[in-house]
Scaffold this motif. Structure first.
Motif, mmCIF file in Angstrom:
data_model
loop_
_atom_site.group_PDB
_atom_site.id
_atom_site.type_symbol
_atom_site.label_atom_id
_atom_site.label_comp_id
_atom_site.label_asym_id
_atom_site.label_seq_id
_atom_site.Cartn_x
_atom_site.Cartn_y
_atom_site.Cartn_z
ATOM 1 N N LEU A 163 0.830 -1.202 0.000
ATOM 2 C CA LEU A 163 0.000 0.000 0.000
ATOM 3 C C LEU A 163 0.872 1.264 0.000
ATOM 4 N N ALA A 164 1.940 1.248 0.798
ATOM 5 C CA ALA A 164 2.843 2.406 0.853
ATOM 6 C C ALA A 164 3.425 2.673 -0.536
ATOM 7 N N HIS A 165 3.704 1.600 -1.266
ATOM 8 C CA HIS A 165 4.221 1.753 -2.629
ATOM 9 C C HIS A 165 3.161 2.396 -3.537
ATOM 10 N N GLN A 167 0.801 4.284 -2.718
ATOM 11 C CA GLN A 167 0.563 5.672 -2.300
ATOM 12 C C GLN A 167 1.773 6.563 -2.505
ATOM 13 N N GLY A 168 2.856 5.993 -3.049
ATOM 14 C CA GLY A 168 4.051 6.782 -3.337
ATOM 15 C C GLY A 168 4.853 7.148 -2.099
ATOM 16 N N ARG A 169 4.634 6.408 -0.992
ATOM 17 C CA ARG A 169 5.388 6.699 0.230
ATOM 18 C C ARG A 169 6.696 5.922 0.277
ATOM 19 N N ILE A 170 6.844 4.949 -0.632
ATOM 20 C CA ILE A 170 8.084 4.186 -0.747
ATOM 21 C C ILE A 170 8.150 3.683 -2.188
ATOM 22 N N MET A 171 9.357 3.462 -2.690
ATOM 23 C CA MET A 171 9.498 2.954 -4.062
ATOM 24 C C MET A 171 9.956 1.509 -3.999
ATOM 25 N N LEU A 172 9.141 0.601 -4.486
ATOM 26 C CA LEU A 172 9.551 -0.796 -4.577
ATOM 27 C C LEU A 172 9.882 -1.115 -6.019
ATOM 28 N N SER A 173 10.775 -2.078 -6.234
ATOM 29 C CA SER A 173 11.005 -2.571 -7.594
ATOM 30 C C SER A 173 9.766 -3.352 -8.014
ATOM 31 N N ALA A 174 9.636 -3.595 -9.323
ATOM 32 C CA ALA A 174 8.474 -4.348 -9.816
ATOM 33 C C ALA A 174 8.418 -5.725 -9.157
ATOM 34 N N ALA A 175 9.571 -6.354 -8.992
ATOM 35 C CA ALA A 175 9.605 -7.703 -8.395
ATOM 36 C C ALA A 175 9.207 -7.641 -6.916
ATOM 37 N N GLU A 176 9.661 -6.607 -6.222
ATOM 38 C CA GLU A 176 9.305 -6.468 -4.804
ATOM 39 C C GLU A 176 7.801 -6.252 -4.654
ATOM 40 N N TYR A 177 7.247 -5.363 -5.499
ATOM 41 C CA TYR A 177 5.808 -5.110 -5.413
ATOM 42 C C TYR A 177 5.026 -6.383 -5.716
ATOM 43 N N ALA A 179 5.840 -9.339 -5.174
ATOM 44 C CA ALA A 179 5.941 -10.302 -4.073
ATOM 45 C C ALA A 179 5.015 -9.938 -2.912
ATOM 46 N N CYS A 180 4.779 -8.643 -2.687
ATOM 47 C CA CYS A 180 3.942 -8.311 -1.514
ATOM 48 C C CYS A 180 2.517 -7.892 -1.875
ATOM 49 N N ALA A 181 2.207 -7.677 -3.151
ATOM 50 C CA ALA A 181 0.858 -7.261 -3.536
ATOM 51 C C ALA A 181 -0.234 -8.275 -3.156
ATOM 52 N N PRO A 182 0.013 -9.594 -3.284
ATOM 53 C CA PRO A 182 -1.058 -10.533 -2.912
ATOM 54 C C PRO A 182 -1.514 -10.373 -1.461
ATOM 55 N N ALA A 183 -0.596 -10.013 -0.569
ATOM 56 C CA ALA A 183 -0.986 -9.828 0.835
ATOM 57 C C ALA A 183 -2.008 -8.699 0.957
#
Ligand code: ADP
Ligand code: MG
Length: 317
Positions: A163-165, A167-177, A179-183
């Motif tokens: 969610l932080a990604h 909302q632009g509060r943190i930048m994740l790589s595509a692979a990182e996002y 990995a955590c988007a399903p949660a």
């Protein structure tokens, strides 16, 4: 399409375990002998709980998942649900996908949709869920005992990080996002765990507003305190990569939307709980202990107290 066509087409499925399901003024339900009803309601509001353009299949899943999570936290077997839905219009593509996501999860858990209400209005999704449990087996927030171990299921903070990604509060790589988007979008309610905890856990809650806030409810209800070891928290490799930032620690401790269970159990049940984890293929991690006093102290691996913001998400703060 009329309101009744819409209900018939998208929200009417067989309800073999109800005496009467969708279509009358009320559903008729019979609770199994010696069981009591566990009833809970959770509402998802567009713009508050999800983005207005959220994927409708995943939204259907999540609308039911957050309610199943409350049954899990109570140690109840979910049986029936009602769905009150306000829709800006009858978008059939949207309805098709929303109901497919909702019913896919309902079927997995043997839950039948027995009624609801449908109106026009800003998108708003509200489920009431009905489960069964014996009064004695129900997992209450108030049952924690001095000396209990504190446990959590799964990993913490991935949903908040995703969610932080967004909302632009943190930048994740595509692979990182990825990995955590399903949660965030497709949480898995821990219903089987809740049932496995009968007779083992003294208290339980599901983590919807962040670990510290939700464990805080157990502590308040049980009039006890906790000491948690931050280095013991189950944290995914993606979130681990961001733990040096205050936001990373916040995701783990106070991030919302985890839908994992936090529970307490006597130390004598430790090995049994690890056995349940293996059986359910769901990590269970002991993160601390219940102690006397007030509040929750989090310490680092060296035993030094961590300065943390304990407040979880609060709609009115
Ligand atoms: P009433 O006018 O008595 O409130 P409604 O016209 O609202 O009844 O609903 C007709 C029937 O359809 C009821 O059985 C109700 O429970 C069911 N229903 C309405 N909306 C939904 C929905 N979104 N999902 C499932 N059932 C619904
Ligand atoms: Mg109605």
């Amino acid at each position: 399409m009329t309101e009744f066509d819409l209900i018939r087409r998208y929200f009417t499925r067989a309800t073999p375990s109800a005496l009467l399901g969708v279509g009358d003024d009320a559903a008729l339900l019979k609770v199994s002998e010696d069981y009591v009803l566990a009833v809970s309601t959770d509402m998802l509001v567009s713009g508050t709980h999800f983005f207005p353009d959220a994927d409708p299949f995943l939204l259907g899943h999540k609308t039911l998942a957050v309610n199943l999570s409350d049954m899990a936290a109570m140690g109840a077997t979910p049986r029936w649900a009602t769905l009150a839905i306000a829709l800006p219009g009858a978008d059939e593509t949207w309805l098709e996908k929303f109901s497919a996501g909702f019913f896919a999860l309902a079927q997995q858990h043997g839950v039948e949709l027995v009624g609801g209400d449908t109106t026009r209005g800003p998108l708003n999704l509200c489920v009431t869920i009905f489960g069964e449990v014996t009064a004695q087996q129900a997992l209450r927030r108030s049952g924690a005992q001095l000396g209990d171990e504190v446990w959590v299921s799964g990993t913490l903070g991935d949903a908040a990080l995703a969610l932080a990604h967004l909302q632009g509060r943190i930048m994740l790589s595509a692979a990182e996002y990825a990995a955590c988007a399903p949660a965030l979008h497709q949480p898995q309610p821990r219903v089987a765990l809740g049932l496995a905890l009968h007779g083992i856990a003294n208290s339980a809650i599901d983590i919807s507003d962040g670990l510290l806030a939700d464990l805080g409810h157990i502590l308040d209800a049980s009039r006890l305190a906790a000491r948690l070891d931050f280095s013991a928290l189950p944290i995914s490799s993606v979130l681990r990569g961001h733990l040096q930032q205050p936001l990373g620690k916040q995701c783990a401790l106070s991030g919302g939307d985890d839908y994992e269970l936090c529970f307490t159990a006597p130390g004598a049940r430790h090995a049994e709980l690890l056995g349940i984890a293996a059986q359910l293929k769901l990590p269970l991690t002991c993160i601390g202990r219940i102690v006397a006093g007030l509040g929750c102290l989090v310490h680092d691996a060296a035993g030094d107290p961590l300065n943390v913001e304990a407040n979880g998400y609060d709609h009115f703060r």
